[in-house]
Design an enzyme around this catalytic site. Structure first.
Site, short mmCIF file in Angstrom:
data_model
loop_
_atom_site.label_atom_id
_atom_site.label_comp_id
_atom_site.label_asym_id
_atom_site.label_seq_id
_atom_site.Cartn_x
_atom_site.Cartn_y
_atom_site.Cartn_z
N GLU A 214 -34.38 28.13 -43.20
CA GLU A 214 -33.97 26.81 -42.74
C GLU A 214 -32.45 26.64 -42.81
O GLU A 214 -31.85 26.03 -41.92
CB GLU A 214 -34.66 25.71 -43.57
CG GLU A 214 -36.13 25.52 -43.24
CD GLU A 214 -36.34 25.06 -41.80
OE1 GLU A 214 -35.44 24.44 -41.21
OE2 GLU A 214 -37.42 25.33 -41.26
N TYR B 196 -32.93 16.53 -43.47
CA TYR B 196 -33.67 17.43 -42.59
C TYR B 196 -34.19 18.63 -43.37
O TYR B 196 -35.38 18.97 -43.30
CB TYR B 196 -32.82 17.93 -41.42
CG TYR B 196 -33.51 19.12 -40.77
CD1 TYR B 196 -34.60 18.93 -39.93
CD2 TYR B 196 -33.15 20.44 -41.11
CE1 TYR B 196 -35.29 20.01 -39.41
CE2 TYR B 196 -33.84 21.51 -40.59
CZ TYR B 196 -34.91 21.30 -39.74
OH TYR B 196 -35.62 22.37 -39.25
N ASP C 282 -35.39 17.55 -35.94
CA ASP C 282 -34.19 18.31 -35.58
C ASP C 282 -33.86 18.03 -34.12
O ASP C 282 -34.50 17.22 -33.45
CB ASP C 282 -34.37 19.80 -35.86
CG ASP C 282 -35.23 20.50 -34.81
OD1 ASP C 282 -36.01 19.81 -34.10
OD2 ASP C 282 -35.14 21.74 -34.69
#
Length: 321
Positions: A39, A122, A140
């Protein structure tokens, strides 16, 4: 007729099941640490560039403690040319915090993930969802674009995430934990592969027949996204300096970084620094080939020192220890 959320869930998740990419961080045996690393690496970076670096990292540092045990400069060195190398420092800082505060494991809840250095909303939501199966709203750029086109009929989402977009994302999230994880991954993949920013493949979209943007005649966006310049920018110069520091075996004299007339003394490179064919020497030549003015070089060096991507010793600059 406008489809309900359940129909969207079924159509997009079914599409993902048949078309989603086989990525290592999606495999059932991937650890939460592997998902966390992916990520961070995937932020503003394409999958094709991340894959080889992620694999190297996971082999070298299979858990947070392994990374935390090494100097942060090694994380920056291994980051290679992924770009935005401060992410490497954030990964190292997060690994250090996991080792100190969470017994060497990735925390499994959104609030705990937010306590890690460099982790925002996020990343916390994505890791909680994809690594631990929690029902979190992941938003996103790809997801925002699918929502904008399929639901609101806009060509592009707003330039920055706003409250209305977040409310829409929350309203679309399935109630079931497992389905919510699948939905997050599916919409993200649809945006990455089909509902792309510049050349959407509408004929391959599972919700083409009730896409609000298509139904409206594909209106043009109400703003023009700004591309990121590279050539001649401070970012280019910083990246070129970082390439030299990654290759160097010892501190690089400031004068060698500032001017092509200065050569590296013997011993700074892993072998003989006089061979122009060596990648280390090439990195220095590439820095000088930019022909950046001295004030820009000085500004780039100052920024790297401020961001702790480099440190200066009596003999020159190097990656942080």
């Amino acid at each position: 007729m406008e489809p309900g959320p359940r129909q969207l869930h079924t159509e997009i998740i079914s599409w993902f099941t048949a078309n989603g990419r086989d990525l290592p961080w999606r495999k059932p045996d991937c650890t939460p640490w592997g998902i966390f690393v992916s990520e961070i690496m995937l932020q503003q970076t394409p999958v094709v560039r991340v894959l080889p670096v992620w694999e190297q990292w996971m082999e070298r540092w299979p858990n947070p403690a392994a990374l935390a045990a090494e100097p942060s400069g090694e994380a920056v060195r291994a980051w290679g040319r992924l770009g935005y190398p401060r992410r490497a420092l954030r990964l190292h800082a997060a690994a250090t915090a996991m080792t100190a505060d969470f017994n060497g494991t990735v925390p499994d809840t959104y609030p705990e993930l937010l306590t890690l250095p460099g982790v925002g909303s996020y990343t916390a939501a994505a890791v909680a969802s994809f690594a631990f199966g929690r029902r979190e709203t992941v938003v996103d750029t790809n997801i925002r674009r699918v929502h904008a086109r399929a639901i609101t009929g806009s060509a592009l989402p707003a330039p920055a995430l706003n409250a209305a977009e977040m409310r829409l994302a929350v309203s679309l999230l399935p109630d079931d934990d497992t389905a919510s994880v699948a939905w997050n991954a599916s919409v993200m993949e649809l945006g990455a592969l089909v509902c792309t920013a510049r050349s959407p493949k509408c004929e391959s979209c599972p919700v083409l027949s009730h896409c609000a943007w298509v139904a409206a005649g594909k209106p043009a966006p109400d703003y023009v996204p700004k591309g990121q310049a590279w050539s001649g920018t401070d970012r280019q110069v910083r990246g070129a300096i970082m390439a030299v520091l990654r290759h160097a075996a010892s501190p690089v004299p400031r004068a060698a970084l500032l001017g092509p007339g200065d050569f590296l003394p013997a011993g700074i490179l892993p072998d003989d620094g006089g061979d122009p064919a060596r990648p280390e020497t090439t990195a220095l030549a590439q820095l000088h080939a930019i022909k950046a003015p001295e004030e820009q070089l000085e500004r780039a060096l100052a920024g790297l020192l401020t961001d702790k991507l480099a440190e200066e010793t009596r003999t020159g600059l190097q990656l942080p220890g």
